[in-house]
Design a protein around this motif. Sequence first.
Motif, short mmCIF file in Angstrom:
data_model
loop_
_atom_site.label_atom_id
_atom_site.label_comp_id
_atom_site.label_asym_id
_atom_site.label_seq_id
_atom_site.Cartn_x
_atom_site.Cartn_y
_atom_site.Cartn_z
N LYS A 31 0.84 -1.20 0.00
CA LYS A 31 0.00 0.00 0.00
C LYS A 31 0.88 1.25 0.00
O LYS A 31 0.66 2.19 -0.76
CB LYS A 31 -0.92 -0.04 1.22
CG LYS A 31 -1.93 1.07 1.33
CD LYS A 31 -2.81 1.22 0.11
CE LYS A 31 -4.05 0.36 0.15
NZ LYS A 31 -4.93 0.60 -1.03
N GLU A 32 1.91 1.25 0.84
CA GLU A 32 2.80 2.42 0.91
C GLU A 32 3.55 2.60 -0.41
O GLU A 32 3.94 3.72 -0.77
CB GLU A 32 3.77 2.30 2.10
CG GLU A 32 4.60 3.55 2.33
CD GLU A 32 4.91 3.85 3.79
OE1 GLU A 32 4.27 3.30 4.69
OE2 GLU A 32 5.82 4.67 4.03
N GLU A 41 2.34 2.66 -3.24
CA GLU A 41 1.57 3.57 -4.11
C GLU A 41 2.04 5.02 -3.94
O GLU A 41 2.07 5.79 -4.90
CB GLU A 41 0.07 3.48 -3.78
CG GLU A 41 -0.53 2.13 -4.13
CD GLU A 41 -2.03 2.07 -3.83
OE1 GLU A 41 -2.61 3.11 -3.45
OE2 GLU A 41 -2.60 0.97 -3.95
N VAL A 42 2.42 5.38 -2.72
CA VAL A 42 2.92 6.74 -2.46
C VAL A 42 4.26 6.91 -3.16
O VAL A 42 4.54 7.98 -3.73
CB VAL A 42 3.03 6.99 -0.94
CG1 VAL A 42 3.52 8.40 -0.66
CG2 VAL A 42 1.68 6.75 -0.25
N TYR A 75 8.05 5.18 2.25
CA TYR A 75 7.78 5.31 0.81
C TYR A 75 9.00 5.89 0.09
O TYR A 75 9.23 5.59 -1.09
CB TYR A 75 6.53 6.14 0.54
CG TYR A 75 6.50 7.49 1.22
CD1 TYR A 75 5.97 7.63 2.49
CD2 TYR A 75 7.01 8.62 0.59
CE1 TYR A 75 5.94 8.87 3.13
CE2 TYR A 75 6.98 9.86 1.21
CZ TYR A 75 6.46 9.98 2.48
OH TYR A 75 6.44 11.20 3.11
#
Lengths: 370, 175
Positions: free
Chosen positions: A268-269, A271-272, A346
């Motif tokens: 998920k991180e 994506e940043v 990130y």
Amino acid sequence: MKKIATGNKAVAEAVKQVRPDVIAAYPITPQTEIVEQIAEFVSGGELKSRYIPVESEHSAMAACIGASITGARTFTATSSHGLLYMHEMTNWAAGARLPVVMANVNRSLGPGWNIWAEHTDALQERDTGWLQVYVSTVQEAYDATLMAFRIAEHNDVLLPVMINLDGFLLSHIMQPLDTIDPGDFIPPMSLPHAIDTKNPAGYGGLTGPDQQFRVRWDIERSMRDAVKVIEKTQEEFAKRFGRKYGFTEDYLCGDAEVIIVAMGTLGKEAEVAVDMLRQEGVKAGSMRLRWLRPFPKLNLKGKQVVVIDRDYSFGRGGILATEITAQTKEQVASIIAGIGGQEVTYEDIADFVRHRCMGTEFWFGVDKYV
Amino acid sequence: MFEIRIHSRGGQGGVTAARLLALAAIYDGKYATAAPFYGAERRGAPIVSFVRIDDKPIRIYSQIRKPDMVVVLDASVMDVVDVLQGLKAGGKVFVNSQQKKTFSGYVSSNVDLTGIALKENLVVSGSPILNTPVIGALAKMGIVSVESAKKAIREMFTDERNVKAAEAAFREMSA
């Protein structure tokens, strides 16, 4: 209903709504707040399940197996060494074709004594015949737990399902949670080979060399059939409750030249990191792998692939990287990061992409960028 | 995204304060996450907890390195911890203290949360409760709305003195 919950609480909330007949758990470090919260639901009368506090994780899974074989819906939760201690029984649950559902809070294995996030615990269960899903938000932990029961109990599957959530990073973070009434989304359990407790008969006896391979093949056939069941369940969930899930969660993968593949919160991180890289003109994308078993066909054609493993197989490499190189001919850069809760931001993930060296393995914190 | 780091000592309710703040932000229609520092918490030891507030879903799980705001529930941790570490230039510092604290280059403010808790008799096992009054002070600073702050407190606590303490902190906050 809008509320705030930890990953642990979200799983417990979902379990409450699915109403298992039997929940067995062993309360020791590293157990989770999942079973603590469920115990509260049961003692407060909100959940009418039979709660069996057993004497070990091995016994927790054995109790789930014993209950499941009578056609009862079962659940347990564990973490790290607790999961390893179950290992004999996790094989048995899958082999006996019992749709036990279990949440596992992913944590490192000792020594050193470390209670932080790592995926090696669940990945050591990779070949048992369990379906495995890895989640990345509190909401997803809740949704995946609801869906796990429907998938496991589907008569084309009849295999146990493990929901994996990162220790601390997801088990303890507080995020928004929307709870739903699943209604008839999860039909009553109907186990075709359930033992009639009024007229009990044993099975699972000696299976000779002329039969065992058929038993094992049957697990694999169901694992393959599970692909469709998962797809249909996720589609139906999206239609009814508005939240969409796939085998992977793809972020800006379409035109990407380099794709980051990871599981859990790192995915998920990532994506940043993709957003940052895009601003620099790097055509990056993120493919967060949700289902490890059955392992989906990944669309990586023509892409450079940066795989982040929060796990390791000594003497071979990152487990996810190994799985992916077995499936694709594309070039893979393997990153080992986040072991035992190692902090990975990130910005670090963006660095993995910026400094990628295809065909090599890079241990974050050990190796230097070239 | 607005990132807050809360400094306290184990047992003072820093994690609960983070949770209340995130819940209030969600009631304001925003996205929020609250996280403890992941480790073994010992009573009395300096600890940190984190809150992120944004208009979009939050996809970051790593720790906050460059907060927009620092909240210090126990001023004595400043003797052993550099609470300003990584704080963005012009960032906000709130300290639970009777005395005005100024930090050059930052926007500083303070309220005597301990005094408020004692006045409301908001004490558990001999320790004044700081996590509900601090939400009042943060509401005055505009981090969350007063309505959502009260709603969040009432969602987590049945004792109305918690709301009163938050209101008192709101009033005493110089803004």
